[in-house]
Design an enzyme around this catalytic site. Sequence first.
Site, mmCIF file in Angstrom:
data_model
loop_
_atom_site.group_PDB
_atom_site.id
_atom_site.type_symbol
_atom_site.label_atom_id
_atom_site.label_comp_id
_atom_site.label_asym_id
_atom_site.label_seq_id
_atom_site.Cartn_x
_atom_site.Cartn_y
_atom_site.Cartn_z
ATOM 1 N N GLY B 74 5.165 -10.631 6.301
ATOM 2 C CA GLY B 74 3.508 -11.287 5.310
ATOM 3 C C GLY B 74 4.122 -12.121 4.893
ATOM 4 N N THR B 75 4.691 -12.492 3.918
ATOM 5 C CA THR B 75 5.491 -14.043 3.347
ATOM 6 C C THR B 75 5.513 -14.467 3.720
ATOM 7 O OG1 THR B 75 6.371 -12.233 1.304
ATOM 8 C CG2 THR B 75 6.595 -14.905 1.411
ATOM 9 N N ASN B 154 -5.227 -6.806 -1.332
ATOM 10 C CA ASN B 154 -4.096 -6.281 -1.854
ATOM 11 C C ASN B 154 -4.162 -4.854 -3.500
ATOM 12 O OD1 ASN B 154 -2.963 -8.969 -2.515
ATOM 13 N ND2 ASN B 154 -1.297 -7.608 -3.813
ATOM 14 N N GLN B 188 -2.264 -5.641 3.998
ATOM 15 C CA GLN B 188 -3.101 -5.143 3.685
ATOM 16 C C GLN B 188 -4.264 -3.705 4.643
ATOM 17 O OE1 GLN B 188 -1.906 -2.839 1.104
ATOM 18 N NE2 GLN B 188 -1.016 -4.328 0.328
ATOM 19 N N SER B 208 2.328 -7.359 8.420
ATOM 20 C CA SER B 208 3.840 -6.939 7.876
ATOM 21 C C SER B 208 3.943 -5.777 8.256
ATOM 22 C CB SER B 208 3.716 -7.256 6.218
ATOM 23 O OG SER B 208 4.813 -6.908 5.718
ATOM 24 N N ALA B 209 5.127 -5.530 8.972
ATOM 25 C CA ALA B 209 5.569 -4.436 9.239
ATOM 26 C C ALA B 209 5.728 -2.788 8.138
ATOM 27 C CB ALA B 209 6.774 -4.081 9.900
ATOM 28 N N HIS B 210 6.313 -2.862 7.215
ATOM 29 C CA HIS B 210 6.189 -2.158 6.396
ATOM 30 C C HIS B 210 5.579 -1.754 5.099
ATOM 31 C CE1 HIS B 210 6.995 -4.003 2.444
ATOM 32 N NE2 HIS B 210 6.697 -5.899 2.875
ATOM 33 N N THR B 246 17.750 -15.681 16.369
ATOM 34 C CA THR B 246 17.267 -14.429 17.725
ATOM 35 C C THR B 246 17.106 -13.040 16.773
ATOM 36 O OG1 THR B 246 20.051 -14.495 17.238
ATOM 37 C CG2 THR B 246 19.400 -12.987 17.486
ATOM 38 N N CYS B 334 4.253 -8.398 -17.770
ATOM 39 C CA CYS B 334 5.447 -9.048 -18.888
ATOM 40 C C CYS B 334 6.980 -9.244 -19.279
ATOM 41 C CB CYS B 334 4.957 -8.190 -20.060
ATOM 42 S SG CYS B 334 5.617 -7.994 -22.167
HETATM 43 C C1 LIG Z 1 -1.760 -9.070 1.133
HETATM 44 C C2 LIG Z 1 -0.579 -8.683 0.952
HETATM 45 N N1 LIG Z 1 -0.299 -10.466 2.161
HETATM 46 C C3 LIG Z 1 1.652 -10.702 2.107
HETATM 47 C C4 LIG Z 1 2.693 -9.504 1.678
HETATM 48 C C5 LIG Z 1 3.864 -9.677 2.004
HETATM 49 O O1 LIG Z 1 4.532 -9.091 2.748
HETATM 50 P P1 LIG Z 1 5.919 -8.874 2.827
HETATM 51 O O2 LIG Z 1 5.952 -8.051 1.750
HETATM 52 O O3 LIG Z 1 5.498 -8.626 4.654
HETATM 53 O O4 LIG Z 1 6.337 -10.128 2.331
HETATM 54 C C6 LIG Z 1 2.007 -8.439 1.013
HETATM 55 C C7 LIG Z 1 2.602 -7.803 0.427
HETATM 56 O O5 LIG Z 1 2.868 -7.370 -1.045
HETATM 57 C C8 LIG Z 1 0.290 -8.185 0.413
HETATM 58 O O6 LIG Z 1 -0.337 -7.389 -0.241
#
Ligand SMILES: Cc1ncc(COP(=O)(O)O)c(C=O)c1O
Lengths: 125, 409
Positions: B74-75, B154, B188, B208-210, B246, B334
């Site tokens: 996702g990032t 999220n 999410q 995002s897959a995970h 790849t 923190c």
């Molecule tokens: C709303 C949202 N965007 C992006 C991400 C990032 O995804 P990834 O962990 O696959 O990089 C997350 C993961 O916590 C998320 O909750």
Amino acid sequence: MPYSEAFKDHLTNPRNAGELADANAVAEETNPVCGDRLRLSLRVVDGSIEVARFLAYGCPPTLACGSVLTEMIQGKSVEEARQLTRADLLNALGGLPSHKQHAAALAVETLRTTLESGCSGLLSW
Amino acid sequence: MSSTRRVYLDHSATTPADPRVVAAMMPYLTERFGNASSVHFFGQEARGAVDRARREVAGLIGARSNEIVFLSGGTEANNLAIRGLCEAVEPHGRHIITSSIEHSSVRGICEALEKRGWEITRLPAYEDGIVKVEDVRSSLRTDTVLISVMLANNEIGTIQPIQEIAALIRQERAQGCKHLWLHTDAVQAAGRIPIEVEQLGCDLLSLSAHKLYAPKGAGALYVRRGVRISGQNVGGHQERERRAGTEAVPGIVAFGTAARIADEELSVRNSHTAGLRERLESTVAERVPDIVFNGHPDRRLSHISNISFRFIEGQSLLISLDLEGIAVSTGSACSSGTLEPSPVIRALGRNDELARGSIRFSFGKDNTVADVGYLVDVLSRVAEKLRSLSPLNPKAMASRRFPQTVGRD
Ligand SMILES: Cc1ncc(COP(=O)(O)O)c(C=O)c1O
């Protein structure tokens, strides 16, 4: 760095939590950076700390430091308590990650202010 | 004191891989190991699997397969969407509209662009955690090129009015504003609410897959046909020049399988998590005083509950639950001696104490009613204990304990 058993024990079973109704030395300090707070109340009799109680708000190390601090100073003379250092607290807790060591600093500072509050108060020790 | 029971309530952070997903993926780690770019049999076998996964992921969001770019997560999807689009359209303007409750990846990307001279408008989310379309409208400028607002948050799960924002953009385009695009982070939301990109009307959408019961390391960006973005990873022809490197075939196969299963099981999973959450929220409300629920009560994902506990700091509550085998998360951190109360909870207008004391519970398909029962028992006990030692709690201050040994007066 995982928390030590001693640390977890203080967090799950905090010692001496609360506030003394008949304290003769009380102080509360706030860590200006993170906002964590520690409040100590002591009952000092004949120059020695007979009872110590703490209240704490903040991250787990702040709570654990409050707990271990009361355990270490109870029964000690005011002079001995004054000698207590950050390192003593860290040792007793089995160490803390470096970015959490400010919790021990807050505890030592709160102890000093509390002892001073008693000294400059009405009571003669 | 040490318990062996483990209850995972942090499915918004990540999910365990579904055994069906793992089974589908395994052969691509061993006998079907080919490089999807190779022309021989091994390569074509891998290519076929990637193509199938692409159709499956596209299917989850109602897209065409050639609109899906496989990435690492996702990032990366957010990076490619925002940086890739901004780089491609820079001559037309340097203004972005986003929300104040985006995931840290979108926040970070916007901050990086800001340092390079881009202007960012961050929309308020108000008390219920939902942005207002009117605010988008009034923030639009002639040099606005991108609107990036997440589909669902999220931390509190609130669902944003993306369809309405897309309608607004269509109006703007009809009036001649040709260089304005809409990105939404659906990391999410995907697999948790039905998504049809045509209906939604976005140009770019991150996945995002995970978060979908597939392993970490795969993600995708939906790029509507005709939308141009600059690749951020160059040096190869993969993914139609939009992401060189790849293809990570096993992860992609897993992602595809997970997306297909998520699509099939979406409503079953939703009613399951909605039931658990309802149970959690009603029993916590009965048994734990001084709490505040965060986020809109209805317009949110069914599996997330975010609660602020007064007088308690989130990290302490989190660790105390962890010591009893319960995994949750808090938005506040923190670290290095600096305090960062959850920016999302702060954006709802909550004070620092409530923002610091917020905890996110996020359910998954395998949680049970018994998990909720265990959680509520532990939570009420632990919250009471932490409150009994909090100097913020008037009751802790009032109920002064007397010394165990009687002192001399
Ligand atoms: C709303 C949202 N965007 C992006 C991400 C990032 O995804 P990834 O962990 O696959 O990089 C997350 C993961 O916590 C998320 O909750």
